[in-house]
Design a protein around this motif. Structure first.
Motif, mmCIF file in Angstrom:
data_model
loop_
_atom_site.group_PDB
_atom_site.id
_atom_site.type_symbol
_atom_site.label_atom_id
_atom_site.label_comp_id
_atom_site.label_asym_id
_atom_site.label_seq_id
_atom_site.Cartn_x
_atom_site.Cartn_y
_atom_site.Cartn_z
ATOM 1 N N ASP A 1 0.824 -1.215 0.000
ATOM 2 C CA ASP A 1 0.000 0.000 0.000
ATOM 3 C C ASP A 1 0.857 1.263 0.000
ATOM 4 O OD1 ASP A 1 -2.650 -1.321 0.277
ATOM 5 O OD2 ASP A 1 -1.789 -2.010 2.173
ATOM 6 N N ALA A 2 2.017 1.189 0.641
ATOM 7 C CA ALA A 2 2.925 2.330 0.719
ATOM 8 C C ALA A 2 4.327 1.787 0.943
ATOM 9 C CB ALA A 2 2.527 3.290 1.834
ATOM 10 N N GLY A 3 5.314 2.657 0.782
ATOM 11 C CA GLY A 3 6.697 2.212 0.957
ATOM 12 C C GLY A 3 7.570 3.288 1.559
ATOM 13 N N LEU A 4 8.518 2.867 2.385
ATOM 14 C CA LEU A 4 9.563 3.755 2.878
ATOM 15 C C LEU A 4 10.732 3.600 1.922
ATOM 16 C CD1 LEU A 4 9.288 3.002 6.702
ATOM 17 C CD2 LEU A 4 8.540 5.069 5.522
ATOM 18 N N VAL A 5 10.985 4.640 1.143
ATOM 19 C CA VAL A 5 11.898 4.545 0.011
ATOM 20 C C VAL A 5 12.999 5.600 0.130
ATOM 21 C CG1 VAL A 5 10.023 3.699 -1.438
ATOM 22 C CG2 VAL A 5 10.546 6.146 -1.420
ATOM 23 N N ARG A 6 14.010 5.424 -0.689
ATOM 24 C CA ARG A 6 15.055 6.435 -0.800
ATOM 25 C C ARG A 6 14.759 7.298 -2.028
ATOM 26 N NH1 ARG A 6 19.026 5.767 2.792
ATOM 27 N NH2 ARG A 6 19.235 3.721 3.768
ATOM 28 N N THR A 7 14.975 8.590 -1.868
ATOM 29 C CA THR A 7 14.735 9.512 -2.974
ATOM 30 C C THR A 7 15.893 9.405 -3.977
ATOM 31 O OG1 THR A 7 15.808 11.293 -1.738
ATOM 32 C CG2 THR A 7 13.442 11.062 -1.499
ATOM 33 N N PRO A 8 15.666 9.826 -5.220
ATOM 34 C CA PRO A 8 14.470 10.510 -5.736
ATOM 35 C C PRO A 8 13.328 9.541 -6.013
ATOM 36 C CG PRO A 8 16.087 10.254 -7.478
ATOM 37 C CD PRO A 8 16.745 9.753 -6.226
ATOM 38 N N VAL A 9 12.105 10.083 -6.026
ATOM 39 C CA VAL A 9 10.895 9.320 -6.289
ATOM 40 C C VAL A 9 10.276 9.827 -7.592
ATOM 41 C CG1 VAL A 9 8.596 8.759 -5.424
ATOM 42 C CG2 VAL A 9 10.498 8.974 -3.832
ATOM 43 N N ASP A 10 9.812 8.909 -8.410
ATOM 44 C CA ASP A 10 9.178 9.281 -9.677
ATOM 45 C C ASP A 10 7.824 9.935 -9.379
ATOM 46 O OD1 ASP A 10 8.123 9.560 -12.179
ATOM 47 O OD2 ASP A 10 8.344 7.452 -12.781
ATOM 48 N N ARG A 11 7.775 11.257 -9.410
ATOM 49 C CA ARG A 11 6.556 11.980 -9.051
ATOM 50 C C ARG A 11 5.484 11.916 -10.138
ATOM 51 N NH1 ARG A 11 6.221 14.980 -4.391
ATOM 52 N NH2 ARG A 11 7.993 14.512 -3.054
ATOM 53 N N SER A 12 5.784 11.332 -11.276
ATOM 54 C CA SER A 12 4.750 11.198 -12.296
ATOM 55 C C SER A 12 3.768 10.077 -11.959
ATOM 56 C CB SER A 12 5.383 10.929 -13.672
ATOM 57 O OG SER A 12 6.048 9.675 -13.693
ATOM 58 N N VAL A 13 4.187 9.136 -11.094
ATOM 59 C CA VAL A 13 3.306 8.021 -10.723
ATOM 60 C C VAL A 13 3.138 7.874 -9.214
ATOM 61 C CG1 VAL A 13 3.669 6.669 -12.819
ATOM 62 C CG2 VAL A 13 5.262 6.421 -10.906
ATOM 63 N N PHE A 14 4.011 8.510 -8.422
ATOM 64 C CA PHE A 14 3.955 8.359 -6.974
ATOM 65 C C PHE A 14 3.756 9.703 -6.288
ATOM 66 C CE2 PHE A 14 6.705 4.708 -8.179
ATOM 67 C CZ PHE A 14 5.884 3.683 -7.714
#
Length: 260
Positions: free
Chosen positions: A56-69
Motif C-alpha cells: 500500500d505504501a513504501g519507505l523509500v530512498r529519494t528521488p521518487v518518480d513523481r509522475s506516478v507516486f
C-alpha cells in the motif's frame, strides 16, 4: 485485502537500513484491529511492488518518480565511510574526501548515493551488493561510503565508520501510488508526521489501547454537589467592584465640616 469479508491490513514495503520500528509500534497501538505487514525489498524493487499492488505504501530512498507516486520527505541521513578498525582515518572525528585519495573506494551496484565522482581510487570491479562490499572492506581490499543506516545494518566487530564531509546524502520518503491513496495510507501518514490520535487532520481515530476519552478523564463539566460552591468560586467570596478590590466602603472624606 482479498474478499469482502477479509480482515483489512496495511502492507508497508521498506528498503534495507530503514527501521520503521517506532511507527510500527504506534500503528499497533492505534489500529489493533488492522495488522501491519512489513516487507523489506531492495531499493530498486519498491516501485514495482507498489505499482503491482503488493504494498500500500513504501519507505523509500529519494528521488521518487513523481509522475506516478506521491511522496512525503521524512529525513536525510548522514553519509559515512566504512573502514577497518586499524585504518588511519579512525584517528579523526570527520573524514575529508581527500583523506581517501590513496584508498580503493568500493562502488556497489546497489549504491543509493548519487555520486558525481567517487573519491579515492576505483576498484577493478563493482561489487554486486552493499553486503558484498562490506565483506571486501573486512578483507582489507578497500573502503565503502554509505548512509549511516546501512553502516549500522551491516555492522561488524572488525569494522567502524566515520562521517564523510562533502559527500552526497540519501533522503528517505514515504511513497504510494498517486491514484491509490486509501484511508489506511492517510492513517500512516498521520503517524509519520507525528499527528496525535485526535488531530483534526486525517481520519478521526478511535482511542488507542490504554487511552481514555475526554469524558473519562473528567473533561465533561460536572455539577457541584449540594451545599458546595461551583468550581472556581469559594463559599465566602465577596462581590467585587470593577477594580476587583471588594465593595467600596462608606467614606466621608472630602466633605466640609459643619461649624458650631
Amino acid at each position: 485485502m482479498t474478499g469482502s469479508d477479509a480482515t483489512p491490513s496495511f502492507r508497508l514495503a521498506y528498503v534495507p537500513g530503514v527501521m520503521p520500528d517506532k511507527w510500527v509500534r504506534i500503528w499497533n497501538e492505534r489500529q489493533p484491529g488492522v495488522p501491519l505487514t512489513l516487507t523489506q525489498v531492495p531499493a530498486g524493487a519498491v516501485a514495482e511492488r507498489l505499482l503491482g499492488g503488493d504494498a500500500d505504501a513504501g519507505l523509500v530512498r529519494t528521488p521518487v518518480d513523481r509522475s506516478v507516486f506521491s511522496a512525503i520527505p521524512l529525513y536525510t541521513e548522514q553519509t559515512v565511510v566504512v573502514v577497518p578498525k586499524d585504518h588511519l582515518v579512525t584517528a579523526v572525528d570527520e573524514v575529508d574526501p581527500e583523506d581517501l585519495s590513496d584508498d580503493i573506494v568500493l562502488h556497489p551496484l546497489d549504491d543509493v548515493l548519487d555520486w558525481g565522482s567517487l573519491p579515492g581510487r576505483p576498484a577493478l570491479e563493482r561489487p554486486a551488493t552493499t553486503a558484498d562490499a562490506v565483506e571486501l572492506v573486512a578483507a582489507g581490499i578497500g573502503v565503502l561510503v554509505v548512509p549511516l543506516s546501512l553502516a549500522r545494518l551491516h555492522h561488524r566487530k572488525d569494522l567502524t565508520h566515520r562521517p564523510l564531509t562533502e559527500a552526497p546524502e540519501s533522503s528517505v520518503a514515504l511513497a504510494w501510488p498517486e491514484d491509490a491513496k486509501t484511508d489506511l495510507v492517510e492513517d500512516f501518514i498521520g503517524i509519520v508526521r507525528g499527528r496525535t490520535v485526535n488531530s483534526t487532520r486525517g481520519r478521526q481515530q478511535p482511542p488507542a489501547r490504554g487511552e481514555s476519552t475526554n469524558a473519562d478523564r473528567g473533561g465533561a463539566r460536572r455539577k457541584p454537589a449540594p451545599g458546595k460552591p461551583a468550581a472556581g468560586k469559594s463559599a465566602g467570596a465577596k462581590r467585587t467592584g470593577k477594580s476587583g478590590r471588594g465593595a467600596p466602603k462608606n467614606d466621608r472624606r472630602g466633605k466640609p465640616r459643619r461649624r458650631s
